[in-house]
Design an enzyme around this catalytic site. Structure first.
Site, PDB file in Angstrom:
ATOM      1  N   SER A 167       0.841  -1.194   0.000  1.00 48.02           N
ATOM      2  CA  SER A 167       0.000   0.000   0.000  1.00 48.02           C
ATOM      3  C   SER A 167       0.870   1.235   0.000  1.00 48.02           C
ATOM      4  O   SER A 167       1.641   1.463   0.941  1.00 48.02           O
ATOM      5  CB  SER A 167      -0.903   0.020   1.236  1.00 48.02           C
ATOM      6  N   HIS A 174      -1.408  -1.405  -4.172  1.00 50.33           N
ATOM      7  CA  HIS A 174      -2.663  -0.994  -3.525  1.00 50.33           C
ATOM      8  C   HIS A 174      -2.675   0.525  -3.354  1.00 50.33           C
ATOM      9  O   HIS A 174      -1.774   1.101  -2.752  1.00 50.33           O
ATOM     10  CB  HIS A 174      -2.764  -1.686  -2.160  1.00 50.33           C
ATOM     11  N   ASP A 176      -4.801   3.655  -1.984  1.00 49.91           N
ATOM     12  CA  ASP A 176      -5.873   4.031  -1.052  1.00 49.91           C
ATOM     13  C   ASP A 176      -6.388   5.427  -1.375  1.00 49.91           C
ATOM     14  O   ASP A 176      -5.673   6.419  -1.226  1.00 49.91           O
ATOM     15  CB  ASP A 176      -5.345   4.002   0.388  1.00 49.91           C
ATOM     16  N   MET A 229      -9.080   8.222  -0.411  1.00 53.32           N
ATOM     17  CA  MET A 229      -9.927   8.641   0.720  1.00 53.32           C
ATOM     18  C   MET A 229     -10.511  10.015   0.428  1.00 53.32           C
ATOM     19  O   MET A 229      -9.797  10.906  -0.045  1.00 53.32           O
ATOM     20  CB  MET A 229      -9.112   8.694   2.006  1.00 53.32           C
ATOM     21  N   HIS A 246      -8.505   1.172  -3.934  1.00 52.10           N
ATOM     22  CA  HIS A 246      -9.438   0.989  -2.820  1.00 52.10           C
ATOM     23  C   HIS A 246     -10.122   2.322  -2.570  1.00 52.10           C
ATOM     24  O   HIS A 246      -9.499   3.254  -2.066  1.00 52.10           O
ATOM     25  CB  HIS A 246      -8.624   0.510  -1.600  1.00 52.10           C
ATOM     26  N   MET A 303     -12.271   4.497  -0.684  1.00 47.86           N
ATOM     27  CA  MET A 303     -12.939   4.809   0.592  1.00 47.86           C
ATOM     28  C   MET A 303     -13.675   6.121   0.393  1.00 47.86           C
ATOM     29  O   MET A 303     -13.242   7.194   0.821  1.00 47.86           O
ATOM     30  CB  MET A 303     -11.895   4.872   1.709  1.00 47.86           C
ATOM     31  N   MET A 326     -11.577  -5.625   5.368  1.00 48.88           N
ATOM     32  CA  MET A 326     -10.803  -4.680   6.188  1.00 48.88           C
ATOM     33  C   MET A 326     -10.517  -5.291   7.561  1.00 48.88           C
ATOM     34  O   MET A 326     -11.425  -5.764   8.249  1.00 48.88           O
ATOM     35  CB  MET A 326     -11.578  -3.371   6.383  1.00 48.88           C
ATOM     36  N   GLY A 347      -9.019   4.399   6.944  1.00 52.49           N
ATOM     37  CA  GLY A 347      -8.723   5.826   7.086  1.00 52.49           C
ATOM     38  C   GLY A 347      -7.261   6.129   7.325  1.00 52.49           C
ATOM     39  O   GLY A 347      -6.778   7.177   6.912  1.00 52.49           O
ATOM     40  N   PHE A 348      -6.568   5.211   7.973  1.00 54.53           N
ATOM     41  CA  PHE A 348      -5.179   5.491   8.340  1.00 54.53           C
ATOM     42  C   PHE A 348      -4.347   4.211   8.300  1.00 54.53           C
ATOM     43  O   PHE A 348      -4.849   3.134   8.623  1.00 54.53           O
ATOM     44  CB  PHE A 348      -5.099   6.088   9.756  1.00 54.53           C
ATOM     45  N   GLY A 404      -0.981   1.977   9.694  1.00 52.24           N
ATOM     46  CA  GLY A 404      -0.288   1.795  10.960  1.00 52.24           C
ATOM     47  C   GLY A 404      -1.146   1.413  12.140  1.00 52.24           C
ATOM     48  O   GLY A 404      -0.712   1.530  13.291  1.00 52.24           O
ATOM     49  N   ASP A 452      -6.814  -6.241   4.314  1.00 51.10           N
ATOM     50  CA  ASP A 452      -6.207  -4.904   4.332  1.00 51.10           C
ATOM     51  C   ASP A 452      -6.249  -4.313   5.736  1.00 51.10           C
ATOM     52  O   ASP A 452      -7.324  -4.060   6.274  1.00 51.10           O
ATOM     53  CB  ASP A 452      -6.999  -4.015   3.356  1.00 51.10           C
ATOM     54  N   GLY A 463       1.059  -1.723   4.337  1.00 53.21           N
ATOM     55  CA  GLY A 463       1.622  -0.396   4.146  1.00 53.21           C
ATOM     56  C   GLY A 463       2.796  -0.157   5.071  1.00 53.21           C
ATOM     57  O   GLY A 463       3.964  -0.223   4.659  1.00 53.21           O
ATOM     58  N   SER A 464       2.498   0.060   6.355  1.00 55.43           N
ATOM     59  CA  SER A 464       3.568   0.401   7.292  1.00 55.43           C
ATOM     60  C   SER A 464       4.542  -0.755   7.488  1.00 55.43           C
ATOM     61  O   SER A 464       5.731  -0.528   7.729  1.00 55.43           O
ATOM     62  CB  SER A 464       2.981   0.853   8.625  1.00 55.43           C
TER      63      SER A 464
HETATM   64  C1  DX5 Z   1      -6.400   1.855   5.592  1.00 60.49           C
HETATM   65  C2  DX5 Z   1      -5.995   1.474   4.204  1.00 60.49           C
HETATM   66  C3  DX5 Z   1      -4.919   0.476   4.153  1.00 60.49           C
HETATM   67  C4  DX5 Z   1      -3.621   0.952   4.748  1.00 60.49           C
HETATM   68  C5  DX5 Z   1      -3.004  -0.209   5.435  1.00 60.49           C
HETATM   69  O1  DX5 Z   1      -7.525   2.637   5.544  1.00 60.49           O
HETATM   70  O2  DX5 Z   1      -7.100   0.929   3.504  1.00 60.49           O
HETATM   71  O3  DX5 Z   1      -4.697   0.014   2.819  1.00 60.49           O
HETATM   72  O4  DX5 Z   1      -2.701   1.428   3.810  1.00 60.49           O
HETATM   73  O5  DX5 Z   1      -1.902   0.238   6.147  1.00 60.49           O
HETATM   74  P1  DX5 Z   1      -1.195  -0.689   7.217  1.00 60.49           P
HETATM   75  O6  DX5 Z   1      -0.656  -1.866   6.484  1.00 60.49           O
HETATM   76  O7  DX5 Z   1      -0.146   0.187   7.775  1.00 60.49           O
HETATM   77  O8  DX5 Z   1      -2.245  -1.098   8.232  1.00 60.49           O
HETATM   78 ZN    ZN Z   2      -6.673  -0.035   1.520  1.00 58.09          ZN
END
Ligand code: DX5
Ligand code: ZN
Length: 217
Positions: free
Chosen positions: A4, A28, A30, A32, A61, A63, A131, A136-137, A139, A169, A191-192
């Site tokens: 991500s 991926h 994201d 938002m 994705h 959102m 999910m 939304g975020f 980490g 995800d 992601g993180s």
């Molecule tokens: C969250 C996103 C994820 C996010 C995952 O709203 O949909 O795709 O990037 O990040 P990590 O892997 O850090 O949880």
């Molecule tokens: Zn996502």
């Protein structure tokens, strides 16, 4: 693996994508809207720039409260799949619109939404995005509630011989990937746990290896 880019350095996005490309099956993205989720990220112009930079499969994705207003823009920008949230409603029309635009059709489901909300659509989508954090975020901590949802969707897909990709995800790392991989998910967003690490490519590879071990076990 679906790294991500939410956790990448956006000022060096092309280089960050190249860094993880050998371990990237899907990239991926994201999106938002500051309404469906309390955060703003990127939109079609950035997807178009990424499309010019890489041949990676672009897994968008959305959102967004009104994804239907933007599906054509994402398709024109070069998205391969879009996933809309089941919570926003209008699912039948959104799936039809994605199909007519030539997109792979995804349906995303939030942690508090029962998997049953997606079941009427499983035979007409390509991708179920489960999910494992509140969207939304990046980490956040992985929510174990995702595991039985994946297992149920995988059971239905097996029973009905569906060509359904199950993607998870949120909060995925070498530890948390094992439960969802064992339950039948095949695509893992991180992601993180990738871009937040000193060696993102090695981090992505380690998650893939952990998932493969869980499936083999
Ligand atoms: C969250 C996103 C994820 C996010 C995952 O709203 O949909 O795709 O990037 O990040 P990590 O892997 O850090 O949880
Ligand atoms: Zn996502």
């Amino acid at each position: 693996m679906a790294p991500s880019i939410l956790s990448a350095d956006f000022a060096q996005l092309g280089a960050q994508i190249d860094l993880v490309r050998p371990e990237t099956d899907w990239l991926h993205v994201d999106v938002m809207d500051g309404h469906f989720v309390p955060n703003l990220t990127i939109g079609p112009p950035v997807v178009a720039s990424i499309r010019r930079h890489t041949d990676a499969y672009l897994d968008c994705h959305l959102m967004m409260t009104d994804p239907g207003d933007y599906l054509k823009a994402f398709a024109d920008a070069g998205a391969d799949s879009c996933s809309v949230h089941v919570e926003v409603g209008g699912t039948a029309d959104l799936i039809a619109e994605m199909r007519s635009l030539g997109l792979h059709a995804g349906l995303a489901v939030n942690p508090e939404t029962p998997i049953e909300a997606c079941e009427p659509w499983l035979d007409r989508i390509d991708l179920l995005l489960v999910m494992s954090v509140h969207p939304g975020f990046g980490g956040q901590h992985f929510m174990e509630e995702a595991v039985p949802k994946v297992a149920r969707a995988a059971a239905i897909a097996g029973r009905d011989h569906l060509a359904l990709t199950i993607e998870v995800d949120g909060g995925i790392d070498t530890e948390t990937v094992t439960g969802v991989a064992g339950a039948g998910a095949t695509t893992f967003v991180a992601g993180s746990a990738i871009f937040g690490q000193a060696d993102p490519l090695a981090a992505a590879r380690a998650i893939r290896v952990a998932a493969e071990r869980a499936v083999a076990a």
